[in-house]
Enzyme design. Sequence first.
Site, PDB file in Angstrom:
ATOM      1  CG  HIS A   1       6.220   3.206  -8.802  1.00  0.00           C
ATOM      2  ND1 HIS A   1       7.428   3.783  -9.071  1.00  0.00           N
ATOM      3  CD2 HIS A   1       5.470   4.309  -8.546  1.00  0.00           C
ATOM      4  CE1 HIS A   1       7.722   4.102  -8.850  1.00  0.00           C
ATOM      5  NE2 HIS A   1       6.291   5.123  -8.221  1.00  0.00           N
ATOM      6  CG  MET A   2       0.764  -0.654 -11.874  1.00  0.00           C
ATOM      7  SD  MET A   2      -0.155  -1.875 -12.810  1.00  0.00           S
ATOM      8  CE  MET A   2       0.789  -2.643 -14.796  1.00  0.00           C
ATOM      9  CG  HIS A   3       1.216   4.621  -9.075  1.00  0.00           C
ATOM     10  ND1 HIS A   3       1.124   5.351  -7.614  1.00  0.00           N
ATOM     11  CD2 HIS A   3       2.391   5.162  -9.031  1.00  0.00           C
ATOM     12  CE1 HIS A   3       2.058   6.063  -7.523  1.00  0.00           C
ATOM     13  NE2 HIS A   3       2.444   5.648  -8.686  1.00  0.00           N
TER      14      HIS A   3
ATOM     15  CD  GLU B   1       6.994  12.015  -5.756  1.00  0.00           C
ATOM     16  OE1 GLU B   1       7.124  11.560  -4.155  1.00  0.00           O
ATOM     17  OE2 GLU B   1       6.647  13.664  -5.665  1.00  0.00           O
ATOM     18  CB  VAL B   2      10.381   6.039  -5.763  1.00  0.00           C
ATOM     19  CG1 VAL B   2      11.048   5.157  -4.971  1.00  0.00           C
ATOM     20  CG2 VAL B   2       9.584   6.934  -4.614  1.00  0.00           C
TER      21      VAL B   2
ATOM     22  NE  ARG C   1      -4.361  -2.371   2.439  1.00  0.00           N
ATOM     23  CZ  ARG C   1      -5.168  -2.522   1.302  1.00  0.00           C
ATOM     24  NH1 ARG C   1      -5.248  -1.412   0.536  1.00  0.00           N
ATOM     25  NH2 ARG C   1      -5.875  -3.840   2.107  1.00  0.00           N
ATOM     26  CG  ASP C   2       1.312   5.531  -2.238  1.00  0.00           C
ATOM     27  OD1 ASP C   2       1.651   6.111  -3.522  1.00  0.00           O
ATOM     28  OD2 ASP C   2       1.316   6.537  -1.237  1.00  0.00           O
TER      29      ASP C   2
ATOM     30  CG  ASN D   1       3.379   9.175 -12.499  1.00  0.00           C
ATOM     31  OD1 ASN D   1       3.000   9.391 -13.595  1.00  0.00           O
ATOM     32  ND2 ASN D   1       3.253   8.698 -10.717  1.00  0.00           N
TER      33      ASN D   1
HETATM   34  P1  AMP Z   1       5.580   8.663  -8.037  1.00  0.00           P
HETATM   35  O1  AMP Z   1       5.529   9.459  -7.888  1.00  0.00           O
HETATM   36  O2  AMP Z   1       5.385   7.339  -9.141  1.00  0.00           O
HETATM   37  O3  AMP Z   1       7.295   8.205  -7.894  1.00  0.00           O
HETATM   38  O4  AMP Z   1       4.947   7.916  -6.793  1.00  0.00           O
HETATM   39  C1  AMP Z   1       6.231   7.570  -6.340  1.00  0.00           C
HETATM   40  C2  AMP Z   1       4.748   6.704  -4.639  1.00  0.00           C
HETATM   41  O5  AMP Z   1       5.736   6.302  -3.494  1.00  0.00           O
HETATM   42  C3  AMP Z   1       4.139   8.149  -3.653  1.00  0.00           C
HETATM   43  O6  AMP Z   1       3.150   7.551  -4.280  1.00  0.00           O
HETATM   44  C4  AMP Z   1       4.936   7.270  -2.805  1.00  0.00           C
HETATM   45  O7  AMP Z   1       3.118   8.144  -1.422  1.00  0.00           O
HETATM   46  C5  AMP Z   1       5.190   6.400  -2.304  1.00  0.00           C
HETATM   47  N1  AMP Z   1       5.881   5.859  -1.359  1.00  0.00           N
HETATM   48  C6  AMP Z   1       7.307   6.529  -1.247  1.00  0.00           C
HETATM   49  N2  AMP Z   1       7.911   6.135   0.130  1.00  0.00           N
HETATM   50  C7  AMP Z   1       6.688   5.306   0.258  1.00  0.00           C
HETATM   51  C8  AMP Z   1       6.834   4.102   1.227  1.00  0.00           C
HETATM   52  N3  AMP Z   1       7.898   4.293   1.918  1.00  0.00           N
HETATM   53  N4  AMP Z   1       5.852   3.152   1.475  1.00  0.00           N
HETATM   54  C9  AMP Z   1       4.858   3.230   1.022  1.00  0.00           C
HETATM   55  N5  AMP Z   1       5.182   4.156  -0.493  1.00  0.00           N
HETATM   56  C10 AMP Z   1       5.646   4.712  -0.618  1.00  0.00           C
END
Ligand code: AMP
Length: 117
Positions: A98-100, A93-94, A27-28, A85
Amino acid sequence: MTIFGKIIRREVPADILYQDDLVTAFRDTGPQAPTHVLIVPNAAIPTAADVTARDEAALGRMFTVARKIAEQEGIAEKGYRLIVNCREDGGQEVFHLHMHLLGGRPLGRMLTGGPNG
Ligand code: AMP
């Protein structure tokens, strides 16, 4: 290693819903919908721009796992959105691919901004 790599290795806590040899789903922590799950390949692929043919099994598994989790979450019938993204303009951001999986409410149009944001 990114935070997602540490979640996959269970070095940092996360609400993991599913894990197998190819992918992990959790879960996000900043949910943007009643269901907001991230599905990631276990391999450290930084972005969608870095995928190769070797990754195809994991990338395909991400979709079948998304389908199963959507069913478990009770959002399959009404529908949901899958988002990947990529890099700066994609809002990534990460830097672990990853797939949302988002659902549980009407999500509106795909993009909120116009052509210039
Ligand atoms: P993106 O902008 O596509 O890279 O999405 C990164 C997502 O990772 C965001 O929706 C964050 O809320 C989520 N996120 C960051 N750190 C964590 C974590 N430790 N556990 C779960 N979700 C995270």
